[in-house]
Design a protein around this motif. Structure first.
Motif, short mmCIF file in Angstrom:
data_model
loop_
_atom_site.label_atom_id
_atom_site.label_comp_id
_atom_site.label_asym_id
_atom_site.label_seq_id
_atom_site.Cartn_x
_atom_site.Cartn_y
_atom_site.Cartn_z
N SER A 172 -6.68 4.56 -5.94
CA SER A 172 -7.77 5.43 -5.51
C SER A 172 -7.21 6.83 -5.27
CB SER A 172 -8.45 4.90 -4.24
OG SER A 172 -7.56 4.95 -3.14
N TYR A 173 -8.11 7.80 -5.17
CA TYR A 173 -7.71 9.19 -4.94
C TYR A 173 -8.52 9.70 -3.76
CZ TYR A 173 -6.53 14.07 -6.02
OH TYR A 173 -6.06 15.37 -5.97
N GLU A 174 -7.85 9.87 -2.61
CA GLU A 174 -8.53 10.23 -1.38
C GLU A 174 -7.77 11.35 -0.68
OE1 GLU A 174 -8.95 6.76 1.06
OE2 GLU A 174 -9.66 5.51 -0.60
N ASP A 175 -8.50 12.36 -0.23
CA ASP A 175 -7.90 13.48 0.49
C ASP A 175 -6.72 14.08 -0.28
OD1 ASP A 175 -9.71 13.09 2.62
OD2 ASP A 175 -8.39 11.59 3.53
N ASN A 176 -6.92 14.23 -1.58
CA ASN A 176 -5.92 14.85 -2.46
C ASN A 176 -4.63 14.05 -2.59
OD1 ASN A 176 -7.59 17.17 -2.93
ND2 ASN A 176 -6.93 18.00 -0.96
N GLN A 177 -4.71 12.75 -2.32
CA GLN A 177 -3.53 11.89 -2.44
C GLN A 177 -3.87 10.62 -3.20
OE1 GLN A 177 -2.49 12.14 1.99
NE2 GLN A 177 -0.45 12.13 1.07
N ILE A 178 -2.90 10.19 -4.01
CA ILE A 178 -3.01 8.93 -4.74
C ILE A 178 -2.65 7.78 -3.82
CG2 ILE A 178 -2.00 7.53 -6.60
CD1 ILE A 178 -3.83 9.65 -7.67
N LEU A 179 -3.53 6.76 -3.75
CA LEU A 179 -3.26 5.53 -3.01
C LEU A 179 -3.16 4.37 -3.99
CD1 LEU A 179 -4.72 7.38 -0.77
CD2 LEU A 179 -5.05 5.22 0.42
N VAL A 180 -2.15 3.55 -3.81
CA VAL A 180 -1.90 2.43 -4.71
C VAL A 180 -1.90 1.13 -3.90
CG1 VAL A 180 -0.21 1.38 -6.27
CG2 VAL A 180 -0.55 3.86 -6.28
N PHE A 181 -2.60 0.11 -4.42
CA PHE A 181 -2.70 -1.18 -3.74
C PHE A 181 -2.37 -2.28 -4.75
CE2 PHE A 181 -5.90 1.83 -2.38
CZ PHE A 181 -5.85 1.81 -0.98
N ILE A 184 0.87 -1.18 0.00
CA ILE A 184 0.00 0.00 0.00
C ILE A 184 0.90 1.22 0.00
CG2 ILE A 184 -1.82 1.28 1.18
CD1 ILE A 184 -2.58 -1.33 2.61
N TRP A 185 0.72 2.10 -0.98
CA TRP A 185 1.52 3.33 -1.07
C TRP A 185 0.59 4.53 -1.10
CZ3 TRP A 185 4.68 1.55 -5.97
CH2 TRP A 185 5.51 0.46 -5.62
N ARG A 186 0.91 5.55 -0.31
CA ARG A 186 0.19 6.82 -0.33
C ARG A 186 1.16 7.91 -0.77
NH1 ARG A 186 -4.34 9.17 2.21
NH2 ARG A 186 -4.71 7.26 3.39
N PHE A 187 0.90 8.52 -1.93
CA PHE A 187 1.83 9.50 -2.50
C PHE A 187 1.56 10.90 -1.98
CE2 PHE A 187 2.24 5.99 -5.44
CZ PHE A 187 3.60 5.97 -5.70
N ASP A 188 2.61 11.73 -2.01
CA ASP A 188 2.52 13.10 -1.53
C ASP A 188 1.55 13.91 -2.39
OD1 ASP A 188 4.26 15.04 -3.47
OD2 ASP A 188 5.09 13.02 -3.45
N GLU A 189 1.06 15.00 -1.83
CA GLU A 189 0.02 15.79 -2.49
C GLU A 189 0.53 16.48 -3.76
OE1 GLU A 189 -2.00 18.42 0.12
OE2 GLU A 189 -2.69 16.84 1.47
N VAL A 190 1.79 16.89 -3.78
CA VAL A 190 2.32 17.56 -4.98
C VAL A 190 2.32 16.59 -6.16
CG1 VAL A 190 4.33 18.65 -6.02
CG2 VAL A 190 3.69 19.20 -3.66
N PHE A 191 2.86 15.41 -5.95
CA PHE A 191 2.87 14.41 -7.01
C PHE A 191 1.46 14.01 -7.39
CE2 PHE A 191 2.80 9.87 -8.15
CZ PHE A 191 3.49 9.94 -9.35
N SER A 192 0.60 13.84 -6.38
CA SER A 192 -0.77 13.43 -6.64
C SER A 192 -1.51 14.46 -7.48
CB SER A 192 -1.51 13.21 -5.31
OG SER A 192 -0.92 12.16 -4.57
N SER A 193 -1.24 15.74 -7.24
CA SER A 193 -1.90 16.77 -8.04
C SER A 193 -1.43 16.73 -9.49
CB SER A 193 -1.63 18.15 -7.44
OG SER A 193 -0.25 18.48 -7.48
N SER A 194 -0.17 16.36 -9.71
CA SER A 194 0.33 16.21 -11.08
C SER A 194 -0.37 15.06 -11.78
CB SER A 194 1.84 15.96 -11.06
OG SER A 194 2.54 17.06 -10.51
N VAL A 195 -0.58 13.97 -11.04
CA VAL A 195 -1.30 12.83 -11.61
C VAL A 195 -2.73 13.24 -11.96
CG1 VAL A 195 -2.19 10.53 -11.12
CG2 VAL A 195 0.11 11.14 -10.38
N LEU A 196 -3.36 13.99 -11.07
CA LEU A 196 -4.72 14.45 -11.33
C LEU A 196 -4.79 15.25 -12.63
CD1 LEU A 196 -7.67 14.90 -10.47
CD2 LEU A 196 -6.88 16.87 -9.14
#
Length: 213
Positions: A113-122, A47-59
């Motif tokens: 998934s995308y939760e609380d402005n962060q990318i989660l990977v499973f 399970i990985w939760r990515f930082d918000e900066v990277f997650s916003s780029s993915v978005l």
């Protein structure tokens, strides 16, 4: 020119090779070693939760309908891209048994998934051959290119579950980078840190779970 980065090459627009010695993407992780009743490891769950900066780029890259969220189709596409881009890097997972590498297989899928402005990977991986819980088993999670920092906030984020693991001694090892560089100064040259494809020796830096059975 796009560097050959693990995880999300598609998001690295332009980065000089020398920058790869330092992480640009950050993720908090959890690793679960699942033991079967027959005394083998059935799978390694990540399970990985990515930082918000990277997650916003993915978005920005995957929000095709520009509604500022990721729907099921967009998340599925992101999972497919991750599944393909991480293959050459063994999904950041290193497994050794008594010091010998145990190659892993591709996961069936990567779920996002995308939760609380962060990318989660499973996702879960298995080794190519049956992995008995005998001797000293070490499992580490690390980006060989050093572009992504995978962090386990607490030792409790690396666990072994299942009856087959009950007889094993568990230890979380967090290597000191300065000590590793000092001990391997002839091998860990500037070329090592500037290689965007990574290096097998990068696993020396990986936080890992050791099971002695």
């Amino acid at each position: 020119m796009k560097p050959a980065l693990p995880l999300l090459t598609f998001l690295a627009l332009s980065a000089p090779g020398s920058a790869l010695a330092h992480p640009h993407i950050f993720a908090e992780a959890r690793l679960e070693v699942i033991a079967a009743d027959d005394g083998t490891v059935s799978e390694l769950r990540n399970i990985w939760r990515f930082d918000e900066v990277f997650s916003s780029s993915v978005l920005l890259d995957f929000d095709k309908n520009t509604d500022l969220k990721l729907d099921e189709e967009e998340l599925a596409e992101l999972g497919q891209v991750m599944h393909a881009s991480l293959a050459d890097f063994d999904y950041f997972t290193t497994v050794t048994v008594d010091g010998q590498d145990a190659p892993i297989m591709k996961p069936d899928a990567i779920h996002v998934s995308y939760e609380d402005n962060q990318i989660l990977v499973f996702f879960a991986v298995r080794t190519e051959k049956s992995l008995p819980l005998k001797g000293k088993l070490a499992v580490g999670v690390y980006d060989p290119s050093m572009y992504t920092a995978i962090d386990f906030p607490t030792d409790g984020d690396l666990v072994a579950q299942g009856k087959g693991a009950e007889a094993c001694k568990r230890q979380v090892v967090r290597p000191d980078p300065d000590e590793i560089i000092a001990q391997n100064n002839e091998t860990l040259t500037e070329a090592f840190f500037d290689d965007p494809s990574g290096n097998d020796m990068s696993k020396l830096f990986a936080t890992r779970l050791e099971l002695t059975c």
